[in-house]
Scaffold this active site. Structure first.
Site, PDB file in Angstrom:
ATOM      1  N   HIS A 174     -16.283  52.814  58.848  1.00 45.22           N
ATOM      2  CA  HIS A 174     -16.388  51.396  59.212  1.00 45.22           C
ATOM      3  C   HIS A 174     -17.775  51.126  59.798  1.00 45.22           C
ATOM      4  CE1 HIS A 174     -15.386  47.400  60.444  1.00 45.22           C
ATOM      5  NE2 HIS A 174     -15.622  47.678  61.711  1.00 45.22           N
ATOM      6  N   ASP A 176     -20.177  48.303  61.213  1.00 46.89           N
ATOM      7  CA  ASP A 176     -20.396  46.942  61.694  1.00 46.89           C
ATOM      8  C   ASP A 176     -21.824  46.504  61.387  1.00 46.89           C
ATOM      9  OD1 ASP A 176     -17.882  46.336  63.117  1.00 46.89           O
ATOM     10  OD2 ASP A 176     -18.467  48.023  64.396  1.00 46.89           O
ATOM     11  N   ASP A 288     -10.728  45.778  61.138  1.00 44.44           N
ATOM     12  CA  ASP A 288     -11.287  45.516  62.466  1.00 44.44           C
ATOM     13  C   ASP A 288     -11.314  44.060  62.917  1.00 44.44           C
ATOM     14  OD1 ASP A 288     -12.228  46.588  64.839  1.00 44.44           O
ATOM     15  OD2 ASP A 288     -14.331  46.463  64.261  1.00 44.44           O
ATOM     16  N   ASP A 425     -15.608  54.389  63.106  1.00 42.04           N
ATOM     17  CA  ASP A 425     -16.882  53.675  63.090  1.00 42.04           C
ATOM     18  C   ASP A 425     -18.041  54.618  62.751  1.00 42.04           C
ATOM     19  OD1 ASP A 425     -15.375  51.558  63.883  1.00 42.04           O
ATOM     20  OD2 ASP A 425     -16.296  51.305  65.852  1.00 42.04           O
ATOM     21  N   HIS A 568     -17.280  40.179  62.075  1.00 43.94           N
ATOM     22  CA  HIS A 568     -16.323  40.044  63.173  1.00 43.94           C
ATOM     23  C   HIS A 568     -16.866  40.436  64.541  1.00 43.94           C
ATOM     24  CE1 HIS A 568     -15.631  44.101  61.401  1.00 43.94           C
ATOM     25  NE2 HIS A 568     -15.639  44.467  62.670  1.00 43.94           N
TER      26      HIS A 568
END
Length: 1202
Positions: A174, A176, A288, A425, A568
């Site tokens: 994941h 971001d 998420d 993450d 997000h």
């Protein structure tokens, strides 16, 4: 004989109109200025000026009367033609003969069949309705043992004898696109290495699998790698080792985003994939986002997806679904009368998407199978038991331990197919982790698969591998057409991950940027539409300077910057301070570049002779905002916060050599510009104003080009700022229009002597451009506003304006138009409203509140709202200063509180904008600590603990204020509106930015406006929210009468819809008129402008919104293709609310539109339906001449114009 009677009727109508108009002419104005005695402080006018005003009125109304008669005459001619020639279809997509009628004469004509859908939608049965689930769940949170938030899971050893357990372990990472680091920093430090290692390590073994979601990172990496790596990626995709899931530009937030931006970032990602990799994602992956919206579900379904996965859902809901074995379900829209919107959804059952919480219910055991946490590494297991490297000596015991978790997890589902994600993450950024995870799991898989008695088949897989196996299993079990999975409707807000920790704070965090996002969306849409149509004109007239411009590249960058902000941790306001600055800078730079695209495109369209088009790379000939200099920006302050500090005056020469028109772009300070804020933002936010001047002379003039971004004909107010109070505004026909000249305030008591605001009513065609002329001239159609000051203990400088100090005045403060009368208390806060339609007075109180934060260990932060109790009234140290403005175009009441400048405005116009109250709040809480400021609207409406908030500007979700939940759980996201209602009335708060909203008591709506929190809330961010800016929040309040409603039916219904008036008001609020000043030295004195340019032939049906006209990329190179994506949305509206005097020259047509008659001056070469994000074409897709939209449908088609 019949035709003769019709002529007689219409002839009589013409005669009556003429007589009645002449009777009213000396007493009727184009605008709705309040009649009767003037309010306090008024002064008599001279008889000469009154006579002059009457004559001006007579001139204008004679012209208007002629126009009306002309329209009636045309209608008679059309009628006679229809009698002679037989029935004909309408000339465009709107009712014939209505296009030029004044808004006061127009009423909505809704086809009764268009009202049927809203009345039927609440009657559909669902297996699971989330409103009912909340009634069933006790929310008592007992200790569940090793699965703290769940329960003890047991199974029998022989349960898999008949059908073995099939396990898909899905490796993922994941990433971001910004959170603790910026997007670029994460890419440099982590993400590029994940991709590089992925190519190498997946090639080592064809059984290895991996999934990826965020295309923003993939596109950045793609631009810097060589062809062998690109070919390797394509090979991995083709053989199924690598899968792209969702494929949006980011993994978008689902609470605070608007559906325009959600669609746009989805298209950007899917278009990139189509062009560079040739793949089409088919499974959604959202692990998420902090709660989940059915709007995103619908968009994925329309894009061609068949499955999706979600994770962050309230822990009590997860437990309930686990007990019922409903963690997999068909997610159906609340409003769906059938099952056309169904999409199979998998809900992850445990606390998180990390490895300790994905193999089974016991994180202590699952953590031992995260091989990055082996002893000696940087990470360990918080439960104290580390992983063990798999070897022949321990593989049996370790495999049985892991299989036990898989079996327990499988007991929560209805099939023998199990998903086990493997990631976290930014995982797999190190070369060693690929070996540690894959090699250890390969040994476990090999052992399990070699032991028949274990009854398990386990492998690495992609998300679609899992769903394909699931569907195959279900097909084998399915009997008698009965679905294995239930149908569910509703949403998954508000999210809580433990205890009373509800994630309702981020609905409001960093509201400055939430407002900036909405402005960016409106500007991007305008740029897309104008650019594509200007591009077609440039191709037609072979205007190489436009065709060779970098506009498409700039437009693509703007799309991607907006898309990045939908992440997000971006629009949510949950990133580090410097990351937020990075997002804001990207948005601001794109806003600047979009202004250039809009200005150049509009200039080309409005040019009479297109071949005379010239372009200056450094500036646009049509400018929306002043050009700013940032030479004095303090370090660390984003440009968007400092635009107001520009002090230079840029002199412009406009017009021909015979008519030199000096125009300057003035920046001046306002009381809201003392630190990190922006006059420009306030200007755009509050009234879309533009600065003109400062040296208008009596013989000089300037051209103002106004754009209507709305797909319906529209009457709306335009405000610009000039340096002279003696200003005349001429319409495109050369007629003087009524003008209100208002003060520009240097502070709350001092008017500027160098700048004035000019407001006038503009009437524009749908998606139309119109040219107005502004010149300095004495004019009887120009009227100064009057000012009345209350609680004034200072010296007010009035300049040329009449200003009265209301000392010891006992009179109530009121403002009114022809629809509403508003009453205010002495503090300038609204208390009551009278709707003139029924002449009934309603209590409608506005007040402000503070929420504090709890004194417990965990406190409110960027994510969480953990209040210290009920909101406490905002108390001023002294009675606030109140300023009342009374004018021809608008009147308003402004009260100046220490932390809020609150303004309520009424527009004196007929139609849409006259029927609601505009509310603007300039919020500054930089001096407080651990407080959140809220605006509460109180009424006598008995909503019985039920209220409604929108989801992503697309649909309405009913809510209930539940006493068994803590206060913070009753706060929900509001993107564009919230309302309460009883049998008689509906009270709607419409918003121009996403914020948190609630209804804590009967008759109330609360909206959170800003929050300042001094500590982290222990969700990983590591800081509080204390980078507050002075922020402008913009709203409208609409009070409507309901007809014949039953509250019991309301309670039972899982759906609700806004009225058409509410839909239109929201659209006006989010897409205001866009005024542009003609600037720069024109290249030739021969250049002339058209008086107006209509992009559409006529208004679209009232319930159809043109979401976007988006130029599609070329399949080769970085340019554009000949096609555009035309995205349309058919809205559903509640017909049981009064729709008198809507002021819209449109009707509803049951979703049908004629495509050849859509655009003006552009022929439609082809129109082919597509999936939402252009990935798929329907099997029967072909060129068509008509579009037919179902209620609530969002539809994309490929359109080619010439």
């Amino acid at each position: 004989m019949k035709l003769s009677r019709q002529f007689t009727v219409f002839g009589s109508a013409i005669f009556c109109v003429v007589i009645f108009s002449l009777y009213l002419m000396l007493d009727r104005g184009h605008l709705d200025y309040p009649r009767g005695p003037r309010q306090e402080g008024s002064f008599p006018q001279g008889q000469l000026s009154i006579l002059q005003e009457k004559i001006d009125h007579l001139e204008r109304l004679l012209a208007e009367n002629n126009e009306i008669i002309s329209n009636i005459r045309d209608s008679v001619i059309n009628l006679s033609e229809s009698v002679e020639d037989g029935p004909r279809g309408p000339a465009g997509n709107a009712s014939q003969g209505s296009a030029h009628l004044h808004s006061a004469q127009l009423a909505l004509q809704a086809d009764p069949k268009d009202c049927l859908f809203a009345s039927q939608s609440g009657n559909q049965h669902r297996d699971v309705q989330m409103l009912d689930v909340y009634d069933l769940i006790p929310f008592d949170n007992p200790d569940g043992g090793v699965w703290k938030q769940g329960f003890d899971i047991k199974y029998e050893a022989d349960e898999w004898d008949r059908e073995p357990l099939q396990v898909f372990v899905v490796p993922h990472s994941h990433n971001d696109p910004g959170w603790l680091k910026t997007f670029n920093d994460y890419f440099r430090d982590k993400t590029q290495y994940i991709f590089n290692n992925m190519v190498l390590k997946l090639k080592e073994d064809s059984s290895r699998k991996f999934i990826w979601s965020e295309i923003s990172y993939l596109a950045k990496w793609w631009d810097i790698i060589d062809n062998p790596k690109k070919e390797a990626v394509k090979s991995l995709l083709q053989n199924g080792q690598l899968e792209i899931v969702t494929g949006g530009w980011v993994m978008a937030d689902e609470a605070t985003t608007h559906y325009f931006a959600l669609i746009d970032q989805l298209i950007e990602g899917h278009q990139w994939l189509e062009k560079n990799l040739g793949v089409k994602p088919r499974s959604g992956w959202a692990i998420d986002p902090f709660g989940h919206s059915p709007t995103m579900t619908y968009l994925l379904k329309r894009a061609g997806f068949s499955h999706m996965l979600i994770q962050r859902v309230h822990y009590s809901v997860k437990k309930h679904f686990s007990l019922q074995k409903t963690l997999e379900f068909f997610w159906r829209q609340n409003w769906d009368l059938g099952s056309t919107t169904d999409i199979l959804c998998h809900m992850m059952p445990f606390y998180s998407y990390d490895i300790p919480h994905t193999c089974g219910p016991d994180p202590k055991i699952c953590c031992q199978f995260d091989f990055k946490r082996l002893p000696g590494g940087r990470y360990g297991c918080p439960w104290g038991v580390p992983p063990e490297a798999i070897s022949p000596g321990n593989v049996q015991s370790r495999a049985q331990m892991l299989l036990d978790q898989y079996r327990k997890k499988s007991k929560l589902f209805r099939t023998k197919v199990l998903l086990a994600p493997l990631g976290d993450d930014f995982r797999f950024s190190e070369y060693t982790e690929w070996d540690l995870q894959y090699r250890n799991y390969e040994q476990l898989f090999s052992y399990m698969n070699s032991q028949p008695h274990l009854k398990v088949k386990i492998q690495f897989g992609t998300l679609s591998d899992y769903f394909d196996a699931l569907e195959k299993s279900v097909a084998a079990e399915k009997k008698g057409g009965q679905s294995v999975f239930p149908a569910l409707s509703g949403d998954f807000f508000t999210y809580a991950d433990r205890d009373d920790h509800y994630w309702s704070g981020y609905f409001t965090s960093r509201p400055f940027y939430k407002r900036m996002d909405r402005i960016m969306e409106s500007r991007l849409r305008t740029a897309e539409i104008l650019y594509h149509l200007a591009l077609k004109q440039a191709q037609k007239y072979k205007i190489n300077k436009f065709l060779s411009s970098p506009h498409y590249t700039t437009l693509t960058e703007a799309r991607r910057n907006l898309g990045l902000f939908q992440h997000h941790d971006a629009i949510t306001g949950t990133a580090k301070d410097w990351v937020v600055v990075d997002y804001g800078t990207r948005l601001f730079q794109s806003l600047n570049s979009l202004e250039k695209i809009i200005g150049d495109s509009a200039f080309l369209l409005i040019l009479k002779d297109k071949k005379l088009y010239q372009s200056d790379p450094s500036k646009a000939f049509l400018e929306m905002d002043p050009v700013s200099s940032f030479s004095e920006i303090p370090p660390g302050v984003p440009q968007a916060c400092w635009r107001c500090e520009h002090k230079a005056i840029t002199r412009r020469q406009l017009g021909s050599q015979n008519e030199v028109i000096p125009m300057s772009l003035i920046h001046y300070r306002t009381p809201f510009c003392s630190a990190c804020t922006s006059t420009w933002m306030l200007r755009v936010t509050l009234s879309a104003q533009l600065v003109l001047g400062p040296e208008l002379s009596a013989v000089l003039s300037s051209y103002l080009v106004v754009y209507n971004p709305f797909e319906q004909e529209r009457h709306s107010v335009v405000s610009v700022r000039v340096n002279s109070a003696t200003v005349k505004v001429l319409s495109d026909l050369g007629k003087a229009v009524e003008v209100q000249v208002s003060a520009v305030w240097k502070d709350m008591r001092t008017t500027s002597q160098a700048a004035y605001e000019v407001a006038f009513l503009a009437h524009l065609p749908p998606l139309g451009l119109k040219v107005y002329k502004i010149l300095e001239s004495q004019s009887s159609s120009s009227h100064l506003a009057d000012y009345f000051l209350y609680n004034n203990d200072g010296q007010a400088e009035s300049g040329i304006f009449h200003m009265k100090n209301m000392v010891d005045s006992g009179d109530a403060i009121t403002i009114e138009n022809s629809f509403l009368t508003l009453g205010f208390d002495r503090s300038g806060l609204m208390e009551k409203v009278r709707r003139k339609e029924d002449n009934k007075q309603q209590e409608l109180k506005v007040q402000f509140l503070w929420y504090g934060t709890t004194n417990k260990r965990d406190k409110s932060g960027a994510y969480l709202f953990l209040p210290d109790g009920q909101g406490q009234p905002y108390v001023s140290l002294r009675t606030p200063f109140v300023r009342v403005t009374r004018g021809r175009i608008y009147s308003d009441v402004t009260c100046f509180l220490e932390h809020v400048t609150h303004k309520v405005r009424l527009y004196h116009i007929q139609g849409i904008e006259g029927q609601s109250m505009e509310v603007s709040n300039i919020v500054d809480i930089r001096s407080v600590h651990n407080r959140e400021i809220v605006m509460r609207i109180s009424s006598k409406i008995n909503n019985q603990n039920r209220y409604y908030t929108d989801l992503n500007g697309y649909q309405i979700q009913p809510r209930r204020t539940m006493a068994k939940l803590p206060l913070q759980a009753n706060v929900y996201p509001m993107s564009t509106m919230a309302y309460i209602q009883d049998a008689a009335h509906r009270l709607t708060l419409l918003s121009a930015q996403s914020l948190g909203a609630s209804s804590m008591a009967s008759g109330q709506i609360e909206v959170f406006m800003d929050r300042r929190l001094m500590q982290d809330d222990n969700r990983g961010l590591g800081q509080g929210v204390h980078d507050n800016k002075i922020t402008a929040n913009l709203f409208r309040i609409l009070l409507e009468k309901r007809n014949g409603m039953n509250m019991e039916e309301d309670k039972k219904s899982p759906v609700s819809y806004p009225s058409l008036l509410s839909h239109m008001t929201s659209a006006f609020l989010n897409h205001p008129f866009l005024p542009m000043v003609l600037s720069g030295q024109l290249p030739s004195p021969a250049i002339e402008l058209l008086s107006e340019f209509r992009l559409l032939q006529s208004s679209l049906p009232c319930d159809i919104h043109l979401v976007n006209l988006r130029t599609i990329q070329s399949k080769v190179g970085k340019g554009y293709s000949d096609e555009a994506a035309l995205i349309l949305h058919r809205k559903v509206f509640d017909c049981q609310l009064s729709s008198r005097a809507m002021g819209l020259p449109c009707s509803t047509t049951q979703g049908k539109m004629s495509i050849p008659k859509l655009f003006n001056n552009f022929a439609v070469e082809s129109f082919i339906p597509s999936s939402l994000s252009l990935m798929h074409s329907p099997p029967d897709a072909q060129n068509t001449s008509e579009v037919s939209l179902s209620p609530m449908e969002i539809s994309t088609s490929r359109i080619r114009l010439r």
